[in-house]
Scaffold this motif. Sequence first.
Motif, PDB file in Angstrom:
ATOM      1  N   MET A   1       0.838  -1.193   0.000  1.00  0.00           N
ATOM      2  CA  MET A   1       0.000   0.000   0.000  1.00  0.00           C
ATOM      3  C   MET A   1       0.880   1.253   0.000  1.00  0.00           C
ATOM      4  N   ILE A   2       0.678   2.101  -0.997  1.00  0.00           N
ATOM      5  CA  ILE A   2       1.423   3.352  -1.089  1.00  0.00           C
ATOM      6  C   ILE A   2       0.796   4.379  -0.151  1.00  0.00           C
ATOM      7  N   VAL A   3       1.639   5.065   0.610  1.00  0.00           N
ATOM      8  CA  VAL A   3       1.171   6.132   1.505  1.00  0.00           C
ATOM      9  C   VAL A   3       1.698   7.466   1.001  1.00  0.00           C
ATOM     10  N   GLN A   4       0.770   8.396   0.819  1.00  0.00           N
ATOM     11  CA  GLN A   4       1.101   9.755   0.383  1.00  0.00           C
ATOM     12  C   GLN A   4       0.674  10.725   1.475  1.00  0.00           C
ATOM     13  N   ILE A   5       1.563  11.635   1.841  1.00  0.00           N
ATOM     14  CA  ILE A   5       1.274  12.615   2.888  1.00  0.00           C
ATOM     15  C   ILE A   5       1.494  14.019   2.354  1.00  0.00           C
ATOM     16  N   TYR A   6       0.473  14.851   2.525  1.00  0.00           N
ATOM     17  CA  TYR A   6       0.526  16.288   2.243  1.00  0.00           C
ATOM     18  C   TYR A   6       0.404  17.037   3.563  1.00  0.00           C
ATOM     19  N   THR A   7       0.790  18.298   3.632  1.00  0.00           N
ATOM     20  CA  THR A   7       1.625  19.011   2.713  1.00  0.00           C
ATOM     21  C   THR A   7       2.817  19.461   3.535  1.00  0.00           C
ATOM     22  N   VAL A   8       4.002  19.062   3.114  1.00  0.00           N
ATOM     23  CA  VAL A   8       5.227  19.263   3.894  1.00  0.00           C
ATOM     24  C   VAL A   8       5.556  20.749   4.022  1.00  0.00           C
ATOM     25  N   GLN A   9       6.079  21.122   5.186  1.00  0.00           N
ATOM     26  CA  GLN A   9       6.328  22.527   5.490  1.00  0.00           C
ATOM     27  C   GLN A   9       7.798  22.901   5.622  1.00  0.00           C
ATOM     28  N   SER A  10       8.696  21.924   5.629  1.00  0.00           N
ATOM     29  CA  SER A  10      10.123  22.237   5.760  1.00  0.00           C
ATOM     30  C   SER A  10      10.950  21.067   5.258  1.00  0.00           C
ATOM     31  N   PRO A  11      12.230  21.309   4.928  1.00  0.00           N
ATOM     32  CA  PRO A  11      13.106  20.201   4.530  1.00  0.00           C
ATOM     33  C   PRO A  11      13.224  19.136   5.611  1.00  0.00           C
ATOM     34  N   GLU A  12      13.341  19.577   6.865  1.00  0.00           N
ATOM     35  CA  GLU A  12      13.489  18.631   7.974  1.00  0.00           C
ATOM     36  C   GLU A  12      12.258  17.740   8.094  1.00  0.00           C
ATOM     37  N   GLU A  13      11.090  18.341   7.914  1.00  0.00           N
ATOM     38  CA  GLU A  13       9.853  17.586   7.993  1.00  0.00           C
ATOM     39  C   GLU A  13       9.761  16.561   6.857  1.00  0.00           C
TER      40      GLU A  13
END
Length: 222
Positions: A1-13
């Motif tokens: 199962m592919i997991v996609q997460i939005y929406t990143v706020q920083s390079p570290e995150e």
Amino acid sequence: MIVQIYTVQSPEEGIALAELGVDHIGITPSDHGLPGELSNEFAAEIFSAIGNKAVKVALTVDSDLDKIVEMVRTVKPDILHLCGDLKLVTPAKVVELRGLLPGMKIMQAIPVMDESALQIARDFEAVSDYFILDSYSPQIGGIGAAGFTHDWSISHAIVEQSNIPVILAGGLSPENVADAIQQVRPWGVDSLTKTNEPLGGGKFRKDLERVKMFVENAKGIS
């Protein structure tokens, strides 16, 4: 199962999400007042930091093809997520966009409001590499970021009729993602609002513990 997460706020995150097993990491490079939007330049910094640790997805609600091309060339995503007005960015326009961005993978958002979504998916399948089935709120620009679920029976029907990978989105959380997968049987699942930690003033960061739970619950389904 592919997991996609939005929406990143920083390079570290972004790096932290990849380390948690997130397969697709989404960013919203925009100037339309969308949740979690960032400048093209900062989005490019984040994607550069992520490198090949995850598949990089950039969202656009624009209908101006030149503006979309400019964003893609700056941000350099692996997948372009189209979630703007379907009356303006038609299948014919997507064909035109493909000519401007040869080789770019296209993820087309399908608003699942009623059974008309099945025909929308049929109309866009030939010009898309992926579908993302999302909820729609008129208070949010574009398709998605609504924060509530839709009729999963319609989404399941789209999965059954489609010959391209389908990602289910719309109000998915660590608590309901396993049930959603069992009912819809998508290729992947997406989360934005239910894995956020609100910071006030409409701002947020990703809640890494909830992302971890989301990944574990999604990938634990056989």
